[in-house]
Design an enzyme around this catalytic site. Structure first.
Site, PDB file in Angstrom:
ATOM      1  N   LYS A  71      97.746  81.223  -8.750  1.00 19.80           N
ATOM      2  CA  LYS A  71      98.581  80.613  -7.699  1.00 19.80           C
ATOM      3  C   LYS A  71      97.938  79.408  -7.006  1.00 19.80           C
ATOM      4  O   LYS A  71      98.646  78.544  -6.509  1.00 19.80           O
ATOM      5  CB  LYS A  71      98.941  81.660  -6.643  1.00 19.80           C
ATOM      6  CG  LYS A  71     100.007  82.634  -7.100  1.00 19.80           C
ATOM      7  CD  LYS A  71     100.403  83.558  -5.968  1.00 19.80           C
ATOM      8  CE  LYS A  71     101.490  84.508  -6.412  1.00 19.80           C
ATOM      9  NZ  LYS A  71     101.924  85.399  -5.329  1.00 19.80           N
ATOM     10  N   ASP A 107     107.072  83.038  -1.641  1.00 17.31           N
ATOM     11  CA  ASP A 107     106.586  84.360  -1.210  1.00 17.31           C
ATOM     12  C   ASP A 107     106.890  84.623   0.272  1.00 17.31           C
ATOM     13  O   ASP A 107     107.320  85.718   0.642  1.00 17.31           O
ATOM     14  CB  ASP A 107     105.069  84.472  -1.417  1.00 17.31           C
ATOM     15  CG  ASP A 107     104.707  84.725  -2.872  1.00 17.31           C
ATOM     16  OD1 ASP A 107     105.560  85.254  -3.620  1.00 17.31           O
ATOM     17  OD2 ASP A 107     103.575  84.395  -3.271  1.00 17.31           O
TER      18      ASP A 107
END
Ligand code: ATR
Length: 291
Positions: A71, A107
């Site tokens: 990420k 997220d």
């Protein structure tokens, strides 16, 4: 579904990816809206990240999700970053905009939407976030837009302090940070309406000896554990027994996925179809495990 030369590709890169539930929900969503696209999990090792991204781009994928451990590293392979991903410093969704890879982070939106959909009064609630890693950063940056009552507790206190400095610098907002000790946790929980666990403690194994042992939960609290496993986490079991409202990690998965789907397709995500696909997959998995 029939895959032809015209079928677009979407996917997720990470290691491991074999337990990812993203293919289940996204393929159900593509089918529901009649979009000719298939979502595939790609296991990518850190040393192959550059080649994998190059390959996906030259194949002309619609976009892809990024999970552990890529990420942060993926950022150097992006041509652009949207503001949220830049603030958080991590990317979980990539759009292929005619050959330009644009990094997003859904997220935080996913977690906040899960809280909202479960009836949490976002602007007025007091939040305690356990952890200061990638997921916690995404949640804190998104939550800080709507509430000023955020406390972050982390085992490595320096990491929490760094997050506080960044939130101040990038959002001009203030959050409270504390080390993850029993004393500080008790202090934080006394003013908490919503507890969010972003650490993996208590996900599957018996967390004896961890901070969960003596966690004082009040039944008026909402407890959200973002980690999802095949069974309910220890924290959520405990919270449910205490009479708290509980939210499982599947809810965050669903909403971050819906947001990614909308970025890729420009269409509203069929959330109920995605939710049903996840639920029936879990039922099937539970049956398979029982054998
Ligand atoms: P993610 O992307 O899922 O947030 P991460 O960035 O590796 O993953 O962050 C993991 C978080 O869980 C961190 O806050 C970590 O605390 P440290 O910063 O001290 O490492 C926390 N964590 C992991 N195991 C833990 C444990 N046994 N007790 C307390 N916190 C733990």
């Amino acid at each position: 579904m029939l895959i032809t030369g015209k079928t677009r590709v979407c996917g997720i890169i990470g290691n491991p990816v074999e337990h990812s539930l993203s293919p289940v929900m996204h393929n159900a969503a593509f089918a529901e809206l009649g979009i000719d696209c298939v979502y595939v999990p790609f296991r990518v090792l850190p040393e192959s990240l550059k080649d994998a991204v190059h390959g996906l781009r030259s194949q002309g994928v619609l976009g892809f999700n990024v999970t552990f451990p890529h990420k942060i590293e993926i950022i150097k392979h992006m041509q652009k970053l949207n503001q949220t991903a830049r603030q958080i410093g991590a990317v979980n969704t990539v759009l292929n905009a005619k050959g330009d890879l644009v990094g997003y982070n859904t997220d935080g939106i996913g977690a906040v939407e899960a809280l909202r959909q479960n009836g949490v009064d976002l602007p007025n609630a007091g939040f305690t976030i356990l952890g200061a890693g990638g997921a916690a950063r995404a949640i804190v940056f998104t939550l800080a837009e709507t509430t000023s009552r955020i406390q972050v507790l982390n085992r490595t206190f320096e990491k929490a302090k760094k997050l506080k400095r960044e939130v101040k610098r990038k959002l001009r907002r203030d959050i409270m940070v504390l080390p993850l000790t029993k004393k500080c946790l008790t202090q934080a929980l006394s003013t908490t309406n919503v507890l969010v666990n972003t650490t993996s403690v208590g996900a599957n194994a018996d967390p004896k000896g961890s901070f969960l042992d003596e966690l004082g939960l009040d039944r008026r609290m909402t407890v959200f554990d973002i980690v999802y496993g095949q069974s309910e986490s220890m924290l959520l079991q405990k919270a449910r027994q205490q009479g708290c409202r509980t939210i499982g990690g599947i809810e965050m998965l669903l909403h971050q996925g819906a947001s990614a789907f909308e970025i890729w397709t420009g269409r509203r995500a069929p959330i109920e179809t995605m939710r049903r696909a996840l639920a029936s997959h879990q039922v099937k998995q539970a049956k398979d495990n029982a054998w």
